[in-house]
Design a protein around this motif. Sequence first.
Motif, PDB file in Angstrom:
ATOM      1  N   GLU A 311       0.838  -1.198   0.000  1.00  0.00           N
ATOM      2  CA  GLU A 311       0.000   0.000   0.000  1.00  0.00           C
ATOM      3  C   GLU A 311       0.873   1.247   0.000  1.00  0.00           C
ATOM      4  O   GLU A 311       1.589   1.511   0.966  1.00  0.00           O
ATOM      5  N   SER A 312       0.807   1.997  -1.085  1.00  0.00           N
ATOM      6  CA  SER A 312       1.648   3.181  -1.220  1.00  0.00           C
ATOM      7  C   SER A 312       1.275   4.240  -0.195  1.00  0.00           C
ATOM      8  O   SER A 312       0.094   4.430   0.134  1.00  0.00           O
ATOM      9  N   PHE A 313       2.315   4.906   0.321  1.00  0.00           N
ATOM     10  CA  PHE A 313       2.190   6.034   1.234  1.00  0.00           C
ATOM     11  C   PHE A 313       1.619   5.650   2.603  1.00  0.00           C
ATOM     12  O   PHE A 313       1.270   6.522   3.385  1.00  0.00           O
ATOM     13  N   LYS A 314       1.546   4.360   2.893  1.00  0.00           N
ATOM     14  CA  LYS A 314       1.108   3.935   4.220  1.00  0.00           C
ATOM     15  C   LYS A 314       2.326   3.739   5.114  1.00  0.00           C
ATOM     16  O   LYS A 314       3.328   3.164   4.708  1.00  0.00           O
ATOM     17  N   VAL A 315       2.228   4.189   6.362  1.00  0.00           N
ATOM     18  CA  VAL A 315       3.354   4.115   7.294  1.00  0.00           C
ATOM     19  C   VAL A 315       3.540   2.690   7.800  1.00  0.00           C
ATOM     20  O   VAL A 315       2.595   2.047   8.259  1.00  0.00           O
ATOM     21  N   ARG A 316       4.766   2.206   7.692  1.00  0.00           N
ATOM     22  CA  ARG A 316       5.168   0.969   8.355  1.00  0.00           C
ATOM     23  C   ARG A 316       6.021   1.362   9.549  1.00  0.00           C
ATOM     24  O   ARG A 316       7.067   2.006   9.407  1.00  0.00           O
ATOM     25  N   ARG A 317       5.605   1.001  10.724  1.00  0.00           N
ATOM     26  CA  ARG A 317       6.302   1.360  11.958  1.00  0.00           C
ATOM     27  C   ARG A 317       7.254   0.237  12.357  1.00  0.00           C
ATOM     28  O   ARG A 317       6.833  -0.909  12.489  1.00  0.00           O
ATOM     29  N   ILE A 318       8.499   0.564  12.550  1.00  0.00           N
ATOM     30  CA  ILE A 318       9.500  -0.407  12.971  1.00  0.00           C
ATOM     31  C   ILE A 318       9.938  -0.027  14.377  1.00  0.00           C
ATOM     32  O   ILE A 318      10.569   1.016  14.586  1.00  0.00           O
ATOM     33  N   ALA A 319       9.591  -0.847  15.342  1.00  0.00           N
ATOM     34  CA  ALA A 319       9.987  -0.576  16.728  1.00  0.00           C
ATOM     35  C   ALA A 319      11.470  -0.878  16.903  1.00  0.00           C
ATOM     36  O   ALA A 319      11.976  -1.889  16.410  1.00  0.00           O
ATOM     37  N   VAL A 320      12.168   0.020  17.593  1.00  0.00           N
ATOM     38  CA  VAL A 320      13.606  -0.150  17.842  1.00  0.00           C
ATOM     39  C   VAL A 320      13.873   0.014  19.341  1.00  0.00           C
ATOM     40  O   VAL A 320      13.088   0.652  20.049  1.00  0.00           O
ATOM     41  N   PRO A 321      14.981  -0.566  19.838  1.00  0.00           N
ATOM     42  CA  PRO A 321      15.223  -0.562  21.290  1.00  0.00           C
ATOM     43  C   PRO A 321      15.583   0.796  21.872  1.00  0.00           C
ATOM     44  O   PRO A 321      15.534   0.966  23.086  1.00  0.00           O
ATOM     45  N   ASP A 322      16.002   1.740  21.037  1.00  0.00           N
ATOM     46  CA  ASP A 322      16.437   3.034  21.570  1.00  0.00           C
ATOM     47  C   ASP A 322      16.083   4.108  20.547  1.00  0.00           C
ATOM     48  O   ASP A 322      15.695   3.817  19.409  1.00  0.00           O
ATOM     49  N   TYR A 323      16.223   5.358  20.946  1.00  0.00           N
ATOM     50  CA  TYR A 323      16.010   6.460  20.020  1.00  0.00           C
ATOM     51  C   TYR A 323      17.088   6.421  18.945  1.00  0.00           C
ATOM     52  O   TYR A 323      18.280   6.279  19.243  1.00  0.00           O
ATOM     53  N   LEU A 324      16.693   6.555  17.700  1.00  0.00           N
ATOM     54  CA  LEU A 324      17.636   6.591  16.584  1.00  0.00           C
ATOM     55  C   LEU A 324      17.338   7.846  15.773  1.00  0.00           C
ATOM     56  O   LEU A 324      16.381   7.882  14.991  1.00  0.00           O
ATOM     57  N   ASP A 325      18.146   8.888  15.979  1.00  0.00           N
ATOM     58  CA  ASP A 325      17.871  10.130  15.270  1.00  0.00           C
ATOM     59  C   ASP A 325      18.983  10.529  14.309  1.00  0.00           C
ATOM     60  O   ASP A 325      18.989  11.631  13.770  1.00  0.00           O
ATOM     61  N   ASP A 326      19.941   9.610  14.091  1.00  0.00           N
ATOM     62  CA  ASP A 326      20.979   9.846  13.091  1.00  0.00           C
ATOM     63  C   ASP A 326      21.183   8.518  12.368  1.00  0.00           C
ATOM     64  O   ASP A 326      21.370   7.480  13.015  1.00  0.00           O
ATOM     65  N   PHE A 327      21.150   8.542  11.027  1.00  0.00           N
ATOM     66  CA  PHE A 327      21.096   7.315  10.247  1.00  0.00           C
ATOM     67  C   PHE A 327      22.237   7.191   9.253  1.00  0.00           C
ATOM     68  O   PHE A 327      22.799   8.179   8.784  1.00  0.00           O
ATOM     69  N   PHE A 328      22.533   5.930   8.934  1.00  0.00           N
ATOM     70  CA  PHE A 328      23.361   5.574   7.794  1.00  0.00           C
ATOM     71  C   PHE A 328      22.796   4.264   7.243  1.00  0.00           C
ATOM     72  O   PHE A 328      22.207   3.478   7.989  1.00  0.00           O
ATOM     73  N   PHE A 329      22.932   4.034   5.941  1.00  0.00           N
ATOM     74  CA  PHE A 329      22.400   2.824   5.321  1.00  0.00           C
ATOM     75  C   PHE A 329      23.519   2.055   4.628  1.00  0.00           C
ATOM     76  O   PHE A 329      24.466   2.654   4.108  1.00  0.00           O
ATOM     77  N   ASP A 330      23.380   0.730   4.592  1.00  0.00           N
ATOM     78  CA  ASP A 330      24.292  -0.041   3.759  1.00  0.00           C
ATOM     79  C   ASP A 330      23.907   0.190   2.291  1.00  0.00           C
ATOM     80  O   ASP A 330      22.839   0.730   1.992  1.00  0.00           O
TER      81      ASP A 330
END
Length: 519
Positions: A311-330
């Motif tokens: 479903e386009s434009f629908k939010v998928r929520r991914i729960a994480v153990p801590d706050y993550l406010d800075d990202f990098f991707f492989d």
Amino acid sequence: MKRLCHALAPLVLMAASPALALGADDTAELYQTHCASCHGEARLGGIGPALLPGNLSRLKPDAAVDVIANSRPASQMPAFGETLDEGDIEALARWLYRPPETEPRWGEAEIGESHRVFHPDGSLPDTPLFDADPLNLFIVVETGDHHASLLDGDSFERIHRFETRYALHGGPKYTPDGRYVFFGSRDGWITKYDLYNLEVVAEVRAGINMRNIAVSADGRYVMAANYLPHSLALFDAHNLDLMKVYPVENAAGESSRVSAVYAAPPRGSFIAALKDIKEVWEIPWPLPTEPVVSTGHMKTPLAPSRDPSRESFKVRRIAVPDYLDDFFFDPGYEHVIGASRGGQGGMVVNLDSGEKVADLPLEGMPHLGSGITWKQGGRRVMALPHLSRAEVSIIDMESWERIKTLETDGPGFFMRSHENSPYAWVDVFFGPNRDRVHVIDKQSLEIVETLTPEPGKTAAHVEFDRDGKKLLLSIWEDDGAVIVYDGDSLEELRRIPMSKPSGKYNVWNKTRYEEGTSH
């Protein structure tokens, strides 16, 4: 006179307190004298973030006075302990906690009223006004006088210089063909600019205090990440028509500022970093019928072969153990490497399963947003500077173990390279040696050269041309310059005077997701 500016971090200020030494009017005058030029007359943000109770969280109450008096690590905010007395500082901190008389609002109606279209999509000629390679252009953001310069990436001649909105932030983003560039400003404006015709096409204000924007890999959608209000805003890229506003909150109704939003081309989705709730959000865009691009560093097509029934434009929520406010991707966007700016480490999360797969020992405020990757021998590594520690961390991206720590001459802000370059460059932006830049051999993992382009003046932010043979480096001062270097010999080739050139952005590297630059 010194002013509170640039990076007064979000503060939770003390609600219960003794009587103020100063009256409200006196404290308001203190704010206007020392804070308003950077944080806005109504506390809605400018160069610095908004300073409103609903936008300030995640620091202990007693941190407020300390930040004002002593500044904050790895920021450009001055310390006011010697400028203001203790009573003034405490009064100012408590006053900032008071809600404004009128609660600021920026929803669909306000966004719609701000929208302006100057040249509807398709109304301007399709032929560039210049002869330069459209995919080897550079945009240089000049924050000293709020302009941008367009450079030919082969000759390094300036094609055009034009005025921008105040305090651009997060880096401009291009459409895949390089024709259009989108700018985002700290006070919420998105500007679409036609590089072929050197004209502003459309503008819209997405929020009051905005962190950055992202453009889908097919160039059809733009998403804005807001600190204030706590929202994501989605736009049709053609004329910047509003499509949807996402209030950002968890199931318990707790809301969050959005630290940043990224485009993840192989996934065909936007991914948002949230500052105040322990979730990562993924929002897919509609899949195009044909691949958009499959060249450059991005080995997987930019039109992903994912389940077309999603479903386009629908939010998928991914729960994480801590706050993550800075990202990098492989490189394949299978994993997000995240960290909290206030934390003492990082973690790796598999975006398909939503599971944490590794912890990373990254103390010293790792700047994941400036991370880069390369092949070292038979393995892929990632490297990143730290905002409060004089080192570069190098991580094996298979085992997720730190394989080396390079000591530098100071905490760094930006790190850059190119797939075709043997070197990685890192500045030491914070601290007394900010006029230096290190050059790292990507195979030996050693610093092989330290340059001082202009003694006493800040050297920062490298960007390569599309071939990785030449690069630009900023002298980050009001009377600064962009320096052109040979990427192999490290020889200076020329200087182009500019007004505090904070960042350079090459069309090819950004649209092909070249491994040595930020995305």
